[in-house]
Design a protein around this motif. Structure first.
Motif: not given
Length: 469
Positions: A145-153, A204-219
Motif C-alpha cells: 500500500g501507500s508508504v504514507i500510511t505508516y510514515a505520516l503517523p 488525516v493520514s488515513r484519509f490521505l493514504a486512501a487517496r494518494i499512493m506513494v510507493p516504497l522508496p529504495d533509500l
C-alpha cells in the motif's frame, strides 16, 4: 547572519517572498529542475532582490546552508548507517514483526505513531525520524500500500512532540520568554499533543493514504538475509536475526543518551543544576544528538556487524554503500535551510510579524497568527516559536501559569502549520519517503497544518476555563 534593516516596505517584502516561493515551485514541479539547484538559484536571486547588500549575499547563503547541515548531515548519515545495519541483519524486521503481532496489521500505523510519541519525548524531530526510518519502511514493505500510511503517523508524532512539549527547545524557550513554568507547560501540553496528534495526524493520514499512493522508496533497502551480500560481491550468507531485546536496546541507546542532554540542559537553564559540574557536562556531551548517534552506530557495528561471519571490511563496504542515496537528501535539506535563512536575513519575517502584532484580535488568536506568519515566511518552527513569544510577551503579563501554557500551545500550533519549501523538515520527509514536491505538499504540508489547527482548537476551547481558575 543577523537580519538587515529592510530596504523595502512590508508589502513589497511579502510580494518578494510570495514570488520566490512561486518561482521555486515552478522550477521544481514544472521545469523539473533539480531541487538543490533550484533552491540555491532562488536563494541568490531573492537575497539580491530583497535588498541584502551584494557583498553580504554569500554570507547569508552559507550561514543558512551551513547551520542546517550542521544539525542535519551527521544525524542523517549516522542514522542511515544504523538503519542499514538493522535492515541487513533482520533487526528492523524483528521489531516490525513484534509491533505488528502485538497490535495487529490494521493497527500497525497506530502502533508506529504511539511508539513515536513515546520516543519523541526526549528526541528531536529529525533525529527521531532517522532512527525510526528502518522500522517504518520495513512495516510498509511487509503490508504494501501507500508508504504514507505508516510514515505520516510516526513523522507527525515526532513533529507534535518537538513543537509542543518540553524539554524540546521551542516550547521551553517560549514558556521562559512568557514567564511561564516549564512543568505546567509540560502537564498542559501532553494531553493536547495526544488529542491533536490523533485528530490532526492519525485520522488525516488515513484519509490521505486512501487517496494518494506513494510507493516504497529504495533509500534503505538492499539485499537482505539470504540474498546478495551488502558489499555487492555476490556472497550469500544466512544470518540469524538479532533478538527483539537487542534491537530495542540499540534503538533505546540514543534515546537514553539524548534524554540526559535534554533533561540536564533544561535543569541547568532553569537554575536547578549549577554550571561547571564536570560529570554533568560529560553526560550532556554524550547526549548531544550527533555524539549519541555515533556511539549507537559504534555499538551497532560491534554487535550486529560480525553477524553471519561478516568481516569489518565487508561491514565498512556496506555502510559506505548506504551513504550514496542520502547525499542528495543532505544537499537539498541544506539548500532549504539556505532559502529560509535568506528570508530571515532579508527581514521578511520580522516585517510581517511587526505588522500583525497590532491587529487588535484576541491574544490567543494573535499569537497563533503571528507564529503562523513567521513559520510561512522563514520556515523554522523554533524561530517562529521564540520570536512570536517575544512579540506577545508584554500582553501575557498577569496571566496564570495555565493560560501561559495555552499561549505556548497556540504559538507552537502556529509554528507547525504550512510546512513548505523553506522548511528543512519538508525536504527530509520528501526525500526519506520518496515523494516529489507536489505530493509532499498534498500530504506532509496538509498534515502539519491539520496538526497545528487541532492543537490551536484544543487551546481555544480550554482558554476560557483556564481564565476561570
Amino acid at each position: 547572519m543577523d537580519p538587515i534593516e529592510p530596504v523595502h516596505g512590508t508589502a513589497t517584502l511579502l510580494l518578494i517572498a510570495g514570488a520566490a516561493v512561486a518561482v521555486l515551485l515552478f522550477l521544481i514541479m514544472k521545469v523539473k529542475l533539480h531541487a538543490f539547484i533550484a533552491l540555491v538559484l532562488v536563494s541568490v536571486v531573492t537575497a539580491v532582490v530583497a535588498g541584502i547588500p551584494v557583498a553580504d549575499v554569500p554570507v547569508a547563503l552559507t550561514d543558512g546552508f551551513g547551520s542546517t547541515l550542521a544539525s542535519v548531515a551527521l544525524l542523517v548519515a549516522f542514522g542511515v548507517m544504523i538503519g542499514r545495519l538493522l535492515e541487513v541483519t533482520g533487526g528492523a524486521q524483528v521489531l516490525a514483526d513484534t509491533l505488528v503481532n502485538r497490535f495487529g496489521e490494521k493497527r500497525a500505523p497506530l502502533a508506529l505513531g504511539v511508539a513515536a510519541l513515546i520516543f519523541g519525548f526526549p528526541i528531536f524531530f529529525d533525529a527521531g525520524l532517522v532512527v525510526f526510518l528502518p522500522i517504518i519502511l520495513t512495516v510498509a514493505r511487509r503490508f504494501g500500500g501507500s508508504v504514507i500510511t505508516y510514515a505520516l503517523p510516526a513523522a507527525g508524532a515526532f513533529a507534535a512532540m518537538h513543537a509542543l512539549v518540553p524539554p524540546h527547545p521551542g516550547p521551553v524557550a517560549a514558556g521562559s520568554v512568557l514567564g511561564g513554568d516549564a512543568g505546567v507547560v509540560l502537564l498542559v501540553n501532553l494531553p493536547i499533543v495526544i488529542i491533536s496528534w490523533y485528530v490532526g495526524v492519525m485520522l488525516v493520514s488515513r484519509f490521505l493514504a486512501a487517496r494518494i499512493m506513494v510507493p516504497l522508496p529504495d533509500l534503505l533497502f538492499g539485499p537482505e538475509n539470504g540474498g546478495q551480500d551488502a558489499d555487492g560481491e555476490g556472497a550469500t550468507k544466512t544470518i540469524a536475526p538479532p533478538s527483539f531485546a537487542l534491537v530495542l536496546s540499540i534503538l533505546a541507546l540514543p534515546l537514553v543518551l539524548i534524554s540526559f542532554n535534554t533533561v540536564l540542559t533544561t535543569l541547568i537553564t532553569e537554575g536547578v543544576i549549577g554550571e561547571g559540574n564536570t560529570f554533568v557536562d560529560v553526560l550532556v556531551l554524550l547526549g548531544n544528538t550527533p555524539v549519541a548517534l555515533l556511539i549507537t552506530l559504534l555499538v551497532a557495528i560491534g554487535v550486529l556487524g560480525p553477524r553471519g561471519g561478516r568481516t569489518m571490511s565487508e561491514t565498512t563496504s556496506m555502510l559506505d554503500a548506504s551513504l550514496a542515496p542520502i547525499c542528495s537528501i543532505i544537499l537539498i535539506t541544506g539548500a532549504g535551510g539556505m532559502f529560509g535563512g535568506v528570508l530571515r536575513t532579508s527581514g521578511i519575517g520580522e516585517a510581517l510579524t511587526s505588522s500583525l502584532s497590532g491587529i487588535g484580535v484576541p491574544l490567543l488568536l494573535q499569537a497563533f497568527l503571528i507564529a503562523t506568519a513567521l513559520r510561512v515566511a522563514q520556515g523554522s518552527a523554533t524561530v517562529a516559536l521564540t520570536t512570536a513569544a517575544g512579540l506577545v510577551a508584554s500582553q501575557a503579563e498577569g496571566l496564570g501559569d495555565v493560560q501561559i501554557a495555552l499561549l505556548v500551545t497556540a504559538i507552537a500550533a502556529g509554528s507547525t502549520v504550512l510546512s513548505h519549501v523553506n522548511d528543512s523538515g519538508f525536504w527530509l520527509v520528501s526525500r526519506f519517503f520518496g515523494m516529489d514536491e507536489k505530493t509532499t505538499l498534498k500530504t506532509w504540508t496538509v498534515q502539519e497544518t491539520t496538526l497545528g489547527l487541532a492543537a490551536f482548537a484544543v487551546a481555544a476551547i480550554a482558554w476560557p476555563l483556564a481564565g476561570a481558575l
